[in-house]
Design a protein around this motif. Structure first.
Motif, short mmCIF file in Angstrom:
data_model
loop_
_atom_site.label_atom_id
_atom_site.label_comp_id
_atom_site.label_asym_id
_atom_site.label_seq_id
_atom_site.Cartn_x
_atom_site.Cartn_y
_atom_site.Cartn_z
N GLY A 108 10.78 17.70 18.19
CA GLY A 108 10.85 18.59 16.88
C GLY A 108 11.59 17.76 15.92
N TRP A 109 12.88 16.99 16.33
CA TRP A 109 13.79 16.53 15.10
C TRP A 109 12.88 15.67 14.14
CZ3 TRP A 109 14.24 11.61 14.51
CH2 TRP A 109 13.93 10.73 15.92
N LEU A 110 11.90 15.11 14.68
CA LEU A 110 10.93 14.26 13.76
C LEU A 110 10.65 15.24 12.48
CD1 LEU A 110 9.00 12.39 16.39
CD2 LEU A 110 10.37 11.29 14.59
N GLY A 111 10.60 16.37 12.31
CA GLY A 111 10.16 17.18 11.45
C GLY A 111 11.17 17.03 10.41
N SER A 112 12.48 16.62 10.75
CA SER A 112 13.37 16.53 9.48
C SER A 112 13.36 15.44 8.93
CB SER A 112 14.70 16.75 10.36
OG SER A 112 15.07 15.57 11.24
N ILE A 113 12.81 14.47 9.29
CA ILE A 113 12.32 13.20 8.58
C ILE A 113 11.15 13.42 7.48
CG2 ILE A 113 11.47 10.70 8.81
CD1 ILE A 113 13.14 10.78 11.77
N THR A 114 10.30 14.30 7.81
CA THR A 114 9.13 14.54 6.97
C THR A 114 9.35 14.78 5.73
OG1 THR A 114 8.04 15.44 8.81
CG2 THR A 114 6.97 15.70 6.80
N PRO A 115 10.57 15.40 5.09
CA PRO A 115 10.69 15.83 3.84
C PRO A 115 11.22 14.58 3.04
CG PRO A 115 11.69 17.64 4.94
CD PRO A 115 11.33 16.23 6.00
N ILE A 116 11.75 13.56 3.48
CA ILE A 116 12.02 12.29 3.01
C ILE A 116 10.74 11.50 2.59
CG2 ILE A 116 12.97 9.81 3.49
CD1 ILE A 116 14.75 11.18 5.53
N GLY A 117 9.72 11.64 3.32
CA GLY A 117 8.51 10.92 2.80
C GLY A 117 7.95 11.78 1.55
N GLY A 118 8.13 13.21 1.70
CA GLY A 118 7.67 13.99 0.68
C GLY A 118 8.18 13.73 -0.59
N ILE A 119 9.69 13.33 -0.58
CA ILE A 119 10.50 13.10 -1.79
C ILE A 119 9.96 11.65 -2.39
CG2 ILE A 119 12.80 12.40 -2.36
CD1 ILE A 119 13.93 14.66 -0.43
N LEU A 120 9.85 10.72 -1.52
CA LEU A 120 9.12 9.64 -1.82
C LEU A 120 7.88 9.76 -2.57
CD1 LEU A 120 10.47 7.09 0.98
CD2 LEU A 120 10.96 7.13 -1.09
N MET A 121 7.11 10.43 -1.93
CA MET A 121 5.81 10.53 -2.75
C MET A 121 5.94 11.25 -4.12
SD MET A 121 3.12 11.79 0.39
CE MET A 121 4.27 12.97 1.13
N ILE A 122 6.54 12.27 -4.26
CA ILE A 122 7.05 12.84 -5.70
C ILE A 122 7.63 11.83 -6.61
CG2 ILE A 122 8.40 14.44 -6.76
CD1 ILE A 122 8.33 16.12 -4.18
N ILE A 123 8.53 10.97 -5.96
CA ILE A 123 9.02 9.60 -6.78
C ILE A 123 7.92 8.99 -7.26
CG2 ILE A 123 10.67 7.67 -6.80
CD1 ILE A 123 12.55 9.43 -4.90
N GLY A 124 6.95 8.63 -6.33
CA GLY A 124 6.19 7.66 -6.69
C GLY A 124 5.02 8.03 -7.63
N TRP A 125 4.89 9.43 -7.42
CA TRP A 125 3.83 10.15 -8.67
C TRP A 125 4.70 10.07 -10.02
CZ3 TRP A 125 -0.87 9.72 -8.21
CH2 TRP A 125 -1.67 9.99 -6.87
N ALA A 126 5.99 10.21 -10.00
CA ALA A 126 6.68 10.20 -11.00
C ALA A 126 6.81 9.03 -11.95
CB ALA A 126 8.15 10.99 -10.74
N LEU A 127 7.01 7.90 -10.87
CA LEU A 127 7.14 6.50 -11.51
C LEU A 127 5.58 6.21 -11.97
CD1 LEU A 127 9.47 4.97 -8.78
CD2 LEU A 127 9.88 4.83 -11.20
N PHE A 128 4.63 6.57 -11.33
CA PHE A 128 3.35 6.19 -11.67
C PHE A 128 2.96 6.97 -12.97
CE2 PHE A 128 -1.43 6.78 -11.24
CZ PHE A 128 -1.73 5.33 -11.61
N ALA A 129 3.50 8.09 -13.53
CA ALA A 129 3.36 8.83 -14.69
C ALA A 129 3.98 7.73 -15.76
CB ALA A 129 3.90 10.16 -14.49
N TRP A 130 5.20 7.58 -15.29
CA TRP A 130 6.06 6.96 -16.29
C TRP A 130 5.38 5.63 -16.57
CZ3 TRP A 130 9.86 7.51 -19.60
CH2 TRP A 130 10.56 6.41 -20.03
N SER A 131 4.88 4.83 -15.80
CA SER A 131 4.38 3.59 -15.83
C SER A 131 3.01 3.74 -16.83
CB SER A 131 4.10 2.77 -14.60
OG SER A 131 3.03 3.46 -13.81
#
Length: 128
Positions: free
Chosen positions: A97-120
């Protein structure tokens, strides 16, 4: 151009594996996992597929665009997908179950990726 081709190829492979994982889940896991765990698995597959398509779009735009923010966008989407979906796959496989606490890090990186793509994209010139 090297990064563009890399992002395109990785996106295609992530999409292919999301179809494989989805089929595996639908045919082999659906009756063995609890409804909640199967929903978690389905979420991992869905996010992997959508981010794979996004990474392909990033790759395609890279043939016209090659900025630092564009490259960071691609790598953020990739890392986010691997961490988000990967942690959910591992959670299902190991019932840890503790692996679920890592999942939001991936979500944050995806959001950052989309924001950077929009910026680029602000510097992208499309010829008609």
């Amino acid at each position: 151009m090297m990064h563009a081709k890399r992002f395109l190829m990785i996106g295609v492979l992530l999409a292919m594996f999301s179809v494989i994982f989805g089929a595996f889940g639908a045919h082999l896991l659906k009756n063995t996992l609890s409804a909640a765990r199967f929903e978690t698995f389905s979420t991992a597959v869905d996010y992997q597929f959508w981010q794979a398509l996004g990474l392909m779009v990033v790759g395609i735009t890279g043939f016209k665009l090659n900025s630092k923010s564009w490259r960071l966008a691609g790598y953020s989407l990739l890392a986010g997908t691997l961490i988000f979906s990967g942690s959910l796959y591992l959670l299902i496989a190991t019932d840890t179950g503790w692996l679920g606490s890592i999942t939001p890090i991936g979500g944050i990186l995806m959001i950052i990726g989309w924001a950077l793509f929009a910026w680029s994209l602000r510097t992208l010139r499309i010829e008609q």
